[in-house]
Design a protein around this motif. Structure first.
Motif, mmCIF file in Angstrom:
data_model
loop_
_atom_site.group_PDB
_atom_site.id
_atom_site.type_symbol
_atom_site.label_atom_id
_atom_site.label_comp_id
_atom_site.label_asym_id
_atom_site.label_seq_id
_atom_site.Cartn_x
_atom_site.Cartn_y
_atom_site.Cartn_z
ATOM 1 N N LYS A 90 0.812 -1.221 0.000
ATOM 2 C CA LYS A 90 0.000 0.000 0.000
ATOM 3 C C LYS A 90 0.846 1.273 0.000
ATOM 4 C CE LYS A 90 -4.004 -2.220 1.880
ATOM 5 N NZ LYS A 90 -4.700 -2.636 3.090
ATOM 6 N N VAL A 91 2.158 1.099 -0.045
ATOM 7 C CA VAL A 91 3.054 2.259 0.037
ATOM 8 C C VAL A 91 2.873 3.197 -1.157
ATOM 9 C CG1 VAL A 91 5.483 2.962 -0.040
ATOM 10 C CG2 VAL A 91 4.774 1.096 1.475
ATOM 11 N N ARG A 92 2.810 2.602 -2.360
ATOM 12 C CA ARG A 92 2.794 3.438 -3.575
ATOM 13 C C ARG A 92 1.607 4.391 -3.580
ATOM 14 N NH1 ARG A 92 3.735 0.424 -9.065
ATOM 15 N NH2 ARG A 92 5.677 0.114 -7.903
ATOM 16 N N ARG A 93 0.464 3.872 -3.174
ATOM 17 C CA ARG A 93 -0.746 4.684 -3.218
ATOM 18 C C ARG A 93 -0.805 5.687 -2.062
ATOM 19 N NH1 ARG A 93 -6.717 2.571 -4.264
ATOM 20 N NH2 ARG A 93 -7.562 4.693 -4.319
ATOM 21 N N THR A 94 -0.154 5.346 -0.965
ATOM 22 C CA THR A 94 -0.250 6.183 0.235
ATOM 23 C C THR A 94 0.715 7.376 0.194
ATOM 24 O OG1 THR A 94 -0.845 4.222 1.527
ATOM 25 C CG2 THR A 94 -0.112 6.144 2.769
ATOM 26 N N LEU A 95 1.931 7.106 -0.282
ATOM 27 C CA LEU A 95 2.991 8.125 -0.198
ATOM 28 C C LEU A 95 2.629 9.513 -0.736
ATOM 29 C CD1 LEU A 95 6.566 6.772 -0.918
ATOM 30 C CD2 LEU A 95 5.586 7.642 1.208
ATOM 31 N N PRO A 96 2.035 9.579 -1.927
ATOM 32 C CA PRO A 96 1.768 10.929 -2.462
ATOM 33 C C PRO A 96 0.725 11.699 -1.660
ATOM 34 C CG PRO A 96 1.433 9.210 -4.147
ATOM 35 C CD PRO A 96 1.639 8.516 -2.853
ATOM 36 N N LEU A 97 0.001 11.006 -0.790
ATOM 37 C CA LEU A 97 -1.112 11.642 -0.071
ATOM 38 C C LEU A 97 -0.743 12.124 1.328
ATOM 39 C CD1 LEU A 97 -3.918 9.047 -0.986
ATOM 40 C CD2 LEU A 97 -3.467 11.258 -2.076
ATOM 41 N N VAL A 98 0.381 11.633 1.862
ATOM 42 C CA VAL A 98 0.666 11.909 3.276
ATOM 43 C C VAL A 98 1.848 12.850 3.466
ATOM 44 C CG1 VAL A 98 -0.281 9.748 4.164
ATOM 45 C CG2 VAL A 98 2.121 9.849 3.510
ATOM 46 N N SER A 99 1.809 13.586 4.576
ATOM 47 C CA SER A 99 2.967 14.405 4.915
ATOM 48 C C SER A 99 3.879 13.671 5.896
ATOM 49 C CB SER A 99 2.547 15.762 5.464
ATOM 50 O OG SER A 99 1.913 15.613 6.694
ATOM 51 N N LEU A 100 3.332 12.733 6.658
ATOM 52 C CA LEU A 100 4.169 12.006 7.619
ATOM 53 C C LEU A 100 3.595 10.609 7.870
ATOM 54 C CD1 LEU A 100 6.619 12.200 9.576
ATOM 55 C CD2 LEU A 100 5.063 13.139 11.293
ATOM 56 N N LEU A 101 4.483 9.613 7.816
ATOM 57 C CA LEU A 101 4.116 8.234 8.154
ATOM 58 C C LEU A 101 4.614 7.947 9.562
ATOM 59 C CD1 LEU A 101 5.296 6.494 4.850
ATOM 60 C CD2 LEU A 101 2.921 6.739 5.598
ATOM 61 N N HIS A 102 3.687 7.643 10.494
ATOM 62 C CA HIS A 102 4.094 7.495 11.903
ATOM 63 C C HIS A 102 4.531 6.083 12.287
ATOM 64 C CE1 HIS A 102 2.193 11.308 13.739
ATOM 65 N NE2 HIS A 102 2.071 11.439 12.437
ATOM 66 N N GLY A 103 4.119 5.060 11.531
ATOM 67 C CA GLY A 103 4.254 3.698 12.066
ATOM 68 C C GLY A 103 5.228 2.791 11.354
ATOM 69 N N VAL A 104 6.387 3.300 10.969
ATOM 70 C CA VAL A 104 7.334 2.462 10.224
ATOM 71 C C VAL A 104 8.136 1.607 11.209
ATOM 72 C CG1 VAL A 104 9.306 2.470 8.646
ATOM 73 C CG2 VAL A 104 7.451 4.143 8.360
ATOM 74 N N ASP A 105 8.090 0.287 11.019
ATOM 75 C CA ASP A 105 8.708 -0.564 12.042
ATOM 76 C C ASP A 105 9.496 -1.738 11.473
ATOM 77 O OD1 ASP A 105 6.681 -2.140 11.153
ATOM 78 O OD2 ASP A 105 5.838 -2.571 13.126
ATOM 79 N N SER A 106 9.933 -1.628 10.214
ATOM 80 C CA SER A 106 10.826 -2.673 9.698
ATOM 81 C C SER A 106 11.692 -2.109 8.578
ATOM 82 C CB SER A 106 10.029 -3.871 9.170
ATOM 83 O OG SER A 106 9.470 -3.562 7.907
ATOM 84 N N GLU A 107 12.836 -2.773 8.381
ATOM 85 C CA GLU A 107 13.741 -2.324 7.337
ATOM 86 C C GLU A 107 13.142 -2.597 5.957
ATOM 87 O OE1 GLU A 107 17.841 -3.154 8.088
ATOM 88 O OE2 GLU A 107 18.388 -2.899 5.978
ATOM 89 N N ARG A 108 12.380 -3.684 5.837
ATOM 90 C CA ARG A 108 11.747 -3.991 4.546
ATOM 91 C C ARG A 108 10.767 -2.891 4.151
ATOM 92 N NH1 ARG A 108 8.732 -9.292 4.728
ATOM 93 N NH2 ARG A 108 8.783 -9.312 2.453
ATOM 94 N N LEU A 109 9.988 -2.450 5.129
ATOM 95 C CA LEU A 109 9.026 -1.380 4.839
ATOM 96 C C LEU A 109 9.757 -0.080 4.506
ATOM 97 C CD1 LEU A 109 6.174 -0.180 4.735
ATOM 98 C CD2 LEU A 109 6.239 0.029 7.233
ATOM 99 N N LEU A 110 10.782 0.222 5.280
ATOM 100 C CA LEU A 110 11.562 1.444 5.025
ATOM 101 C C LEU A 110 12.167 1.403 3.619
ATOM 102 C CD1 LEU A 110 12.262 3.952 6.746
ATOM 103 C CD2 LEU A 110 14.462 2.890 7.214
ATOM 104 N N SER A 111 12.634 0.243 3.234
ATOM 105 C CA SER A 111 13.245 0.076 1.922
ATOM 106 C C SER A 111 12.212 0.279 0.804
ATOM 107 C CB SER A 111 13.861 -1.329 1.852
ATOM 108 O OG SER A 111 14.319 -1.577 0.563
ATOM 109 N N THR A 112 11.029 -0.254 0.995
ATOM 110 C CA THR A 112 9.959 -0.051 0.003
ATOM 111 C C THR A 112 9.586 1.421 -0.098
ATOM 112 O OG1 THR A 112 9.081 -2.251 0.481
ATOM 113 C CG2 THR A 112 7.601 -0.721 -0.646
ATOM 114 N N ILE A 113 9.461 2.078 1.039
ATOM 115 C CA ILE A 113 9.136 3.508 1.045
ATOM 116 C C ILE A 113 10.224 4.288 0.305
ATOM 117 C CG2 ILE A 113 8.846 5.553 2.510
ATOM 118 C CD1 ILE A 113 7.698 3.606 4.674
#
Ligand SMILES: *Cc1c(COP(=O)(O)O)cnc(C)c1O
Length: 237
Positions: A90-113
């Motif tokens: 869901k990262v691709r669709r979410t990123l352009p809409l948000v100013s801040l992501l509060h709940g990042v909790d893994s390196e895999r997710l950080l890497s995708t972002i």
């Protein structure tokens, strides 16, 4: 009878006064604490009413609900915060809409972002979620996991790690919550000594309706408040 917008304006004002008082008691400036108004309890219409009443930073815990609201005509100007868990697909669709992501909790997710942000030429602002309550059902890194992730931070050039986020224990009330919040601040202070220069960690997202004053005492710079803002409002509207 008071209109919905009157009630929302009054609720907002009351919450802002309490934030200001808590900041003063902690010998901090009220401007150091930002309110993220949590809109997950209501539909687009009431969300828009709260935005019109003056809440400019809005928080949703589910990506799908954030998408629906943030792309609606009345709410594209709000600053959106995703305060809950984000799945990688869901990262691709979410990123352009948000100013801040509060709940990042893994390196895999950080890497995708990082990759998705790079693909659009933008940078993504994130907070890393830390589990301070020991509640296994909660998301979040432990302190070792945080250190490991911070060491890897320089390889994620299109992500800016601005700070940390935590959820207090569900049980135990404000006293236990306060311990969780001071734990987050202490973890942040230790992490700052190890963190690479590209990481700042100045933001602490902690505190909700039942415990935001304790969070401000412990250094919160972002409080995520929902229930208090919707008091007296028929949420089904
Ligand atoms: C729902 C929620 C809040 C707001 O909680 P209230 O008690 O209604 O103020 C804050 N943070 C997160 C992550 C939430 O899911």
């Amino acid at each position: 009878m008071a209109s919905v917008s009157d009630i929302l304006r009054e609720n907002l004002q009351r919450v802002r006064e309490r934030i200001g008082r808590a900041a003063e008691q902690a010998e901090r400036l009220p401007s150091e604490v930002s309110l993220v108004a949590v809109t997950k309890y209501v539909g687009a219409e009431l969300t828009a009413a709260l935005f019109s009443a003056g809440a400019e930073d809005l928080g949703e815990s589910r990506p799908q609900q954030l998408w629906d609201k943030a792309t609606g005509s009345q709410l594209t100007k709000a600053r959106w915060h995703l305060i809950g868990h984000l799945q990688r697909n869901k990262v691709r669709r979410t990123l352009p809409l948000v100013s801040l992501l509060h709940g990042v909790d893994s390196e895999r997710l950080l890497s995708t972002i990082n990759d998705e942000a790079a693909a659009t030429g933008a940078t993504a602002d994130v907070l890393l979620e830390v589990n301070t309550s020991g509640d296994a059902a909660k998301h979040g890194l432990d302190e070792d996991g945080l250190s490991t992730l911070l060491e890897a931070a320089p390889s994620f050039q299109t992500v800016k790690i601005l700070g940390l986020m935590t959820m207090a224990a569900r049980e135990g009330g404000p006293d236990v919550a306060r311990k969780n919040f001071s734990a987050l601040r202490e973890i942040r202070d230790r992490a700052m000594n190890l963190a690479p220069d590209c990481v700042s960690l100045s933001e602490l997202s902690m505190g909700m309706s039942g415990d935001f004053e304790q969070a401000i005492q412990e250094g919160a710079t972002l409080v995520r408040i929902g229930s208090l803002l919707w008091q007296g409002v028929d949420r089904s509207a």
